[in-house]
Design an enzyme around this catalytic site. Structure first.
Site, PDB file in Angstrom:
ATOM      1  N   THR A  64       0.827  -1.210   0.000  1.00  0.00           N
ATOM      2  CA  THR A  64       0.000   0.000   0.000  1.00  0.00           C
ATOM      3  C   THR A  64       0.858   1.254   0.000  1.00  0.00           C
ATOM      4  O   THR A  64       0.495   2.283  -0.585  1.00  0.00           O
ATOM      5  CB  THR A  64      -0.940  -0.018   1.226  1.00  0.00           C
ATOM      6  N   SER A 110       1.447  -7.380  -1.025  1.00  0.00           N
ATOM      7  CA  SER A 110       2.163  -8.439  -0.304  1.00  0.00           C
ATOM      8  C   SER A 110       1.435  -9.780  -0.315  1.00  0.00           C
ATOM      9  O   SER A 110       2.013 -10.803   0.025  1.00  0.00           O
ATOM     10  CB  SER A 110       2.491  -8.008   1.128  1.00  0.00           C
ATOM     11  N   THR A 141       1.639  -4.507   4.292  1.00  0.00           N
ATOM     12  CA  THR A 141       1.497  -4.900   5.705  1.00  0.00           C
ATOM     13  C   THR A 141       0.820  -6.262   5.894  1.00  0.00           C
ATOM     14  O   THR A 141       0.982  -6.880   6.938  1.00  0.00           O
ATOM     15  CB  THR A 141       0.675  -3.849   6.477  1.00  0.00           C
ATOM     16  N   ASP A 142       0.069  -6.725   4.874  1.00  0.00           N
ATOM     17  CA  ASP A 142      -0.703  -7.963   5.085  1.00  0.00           C
ATOM     18  C   ASP A 142       0.184  -9.152   5.431  1.00  0.00           C
ATOM     19  O   ASP A 142      -0.174  -9.980   6.278  1.00  0.00           O
ATOM     20  CB  ASP A 142      -1.530  -8.304   3.823  1.00  0.00           C
TER      21      ASP A 142
HETATM   22  N1  LIG Z   1      -1.568  -2.001   3.987  1.00  0.00           N
HETATM   23  C1  LIG Z   1      -1.093  -2.826   3.069  1.00  0.00           C
HETATM   24  O1  LIG Z   1       0.055  -2.745   2.708  1.00  0.00           O
HETATM   25  C2  LIG Z   1      -2.026  -3.872   2.543  1.00  0.00           C
HETATM   26  C3  LIG Z   1      -1.717  -4.358   1.151  1.00  0.00           C
HETATM   27  N2  LIG Z   1      -2.823  -5.138   0.659  1.00  0.00           N
HETATM   28  C4  LIG Z   1      -0.456  -5.234   1.103  1.00  0.00           C
HETATM   29  O2  LIG Z   1      -0.222  -6.013   1.978  1.00  0.00           O
HETATM   30  O3  LIG Z   1       0.269  -5.122   0.137  1.00  0.00           O
END
Ligand SMILES: NC(=O)C[C@H](N)C(=O)O
EC number: 3.5.1.1
Length: 381
Positions: A64, A110, A141-142
């Site tokens: 993200t 991710s 973050t995932d």
């Molecule tokens: N906040 C994030 O980064 C979520 C995103 N879908 C990822 O993990 O790439």
């Protein structure tokens, strides 16, 4: 410790009152390096002048933090669209903190991080350890906690801080959190107080252990939670650590054996248990995988028929838990006098971290007893 500090005088009789010559654009942390080196020299012989900034390697992977949405009110339905160079352009002041080199390893959400990308990240970090004072990895973050756990388990970082960073809002959002998170991650990597702390995570003003972190909120800026506690935080962009440098207790280090450039970990799947969880599902996947992790109910609870099915199989099965807190003790896994030849308790590890640990054990051809030792001895299972 630092290669870029040059000795300039030999008399420093009073450490408390000694003056250090520092370039005007140096990070505020540099005097700390100088001071500690003078203290080590017993206050009577050495002071230093800094001749260059810390060297930091940034590895971009996407997430993200590198994403764009259609309009500024949107914090969902966005896509990865920015390079690591774009992200660095948004924090021009960082050039006062350190010298940066960067590399785009991939640019994905991710959820799409697979073994090939994991290996690229491992390689990118391993190859940078000798040359840089700190390493920063931008990551979605995932699954950030999985990559961080994998890196902590496989890379011997010595004292070099390895800092993972992501964001919860896309770059186009009002009050996007990415630029500040990235700025802080680079400050962490550049700061001598971060040395000897292994894999760290920077998010929402908090500094956490990459080994222990879990994503507990799918939407909020305060997305990561660490039951073992945060290691430090930022106030006015100054780092405040709560504890001296420490590495996770008993972390088992694996040496990856890579043949040529092929990196292949054994296949381990996770099954999520629930009321009326059928034994047939365990049998169904047993043929296709090298190991299974079960997210059990409570602290290792599964219907008795499922327990009996697991014990009949000839592959390692880790009992982990759906609950975020607490642990699965071995007593709840080897029940009713069974020696549980193939069943392992995850201890405090989440299902996704148990999966990585089991993959690494199997990749190292660990015997069942050794696998149990890694889980039981080290993680309290
Ligand atoms: N906040 C994030 O980064 C979520 C995103 N879908 C990822 O993990 O790439």
């Amino acid at each position: 410790m630092r290669k870029d500090l040059v000795e300039i005088t030999t008399i420093c009789p009073d450490v408390e009152n000694s003056q250090f010559v520092v370039q005007s654009n140096c990070p505020e942390t540099i005097p700390e390096i100088l001071k500690s080196q003078s203290v080590a020299a017993n206050g009577n012989s050495t002071s230093y002048q800094q001749c260059s900034l810390p060297r930091i390697k940034i590895l971009g992977t996407g997430g993200t933090i590198a994403s764009k949405a259609v309009d500024s009110s949107q914090t969902a339905d966005y896509h990865v669209d920015l390079t690591i160079q774009d992200l660095l352009d948004a924090i021009p002041d960082i050039s006062k903190v350190c010298d940066i080199e960067y590399e785009q390893l991939c640019n994905v959400d991710s959820k799409d991080i697979d073994q090939d990308i994991l290996y690229k990240i491992y390689k990118g970090i391993s190859e940078s350890l000798q040359t840089f004072d700190g390493i920063v990895i931008t990551h979605g973050t995932d699954t950030l906690s999985e990559t961080a756990f994998f890196i902590e388990s496989t890379v011997d970082a010595g004292d070099v801080p390895i800092v993972f960073v992501g964001s919860m809002r896309p770059s186009t959002s009002i009050s996007a959190d990415g630029p500040m998170n990235l700025y802080q991650a680079i400050c962490i990597a550049s700061n001598p107080k971060s040395r000897g702390r292994s894999v760290l995570v920077s998010l929402n003003d908090q500094i956490s252990s990459g080994y222990y972190i879990t994503k507990t909120n799918a939407n909020s800026l305060d997305s990561f939670n660490v039951r073992q506690g945060y290691l430090g935080n930022f106030v006015n962009n100054e780092i405040h650590y709560y504890y001296p440098p420490v590495k996770p207790q008993g972390c088992h280090k694996f040496k990856l054996r890579i043949i040529g450039d092929t990196f292949k970990l054994p296949e381990v799947c996770i099954l999520y248990a629930h009321q009326a969880f059928p034994p047939s599902i365990v049998n169904l996947v047993a043929d296709k995988y090298d190991g299974i992790v079960l997210a059990t109910m409570g602290a290792g609870s599964l219907p008795e028929e499922v327990n009996r099915t697991c014990l009949k199989l000839n592959l390692p099965i880790v009992y982990s838990k759906r609950s975020m807190d607490g642990m699965v003790p071995i007593a709840n896994v080897r029940k009713n006098g069974s020696n549980g030849h193939n069943v392992i308790a995850s201890g405090y590890l989440s299902p996704e971290k148990s999966r990585i640990l089991l993959q690494l054990c199997l990749a190292g051809n660990y015997s069942m007893e050794e696998v149990k030792h890694v889980f039981t001895g080290v993680y309290g299972g």
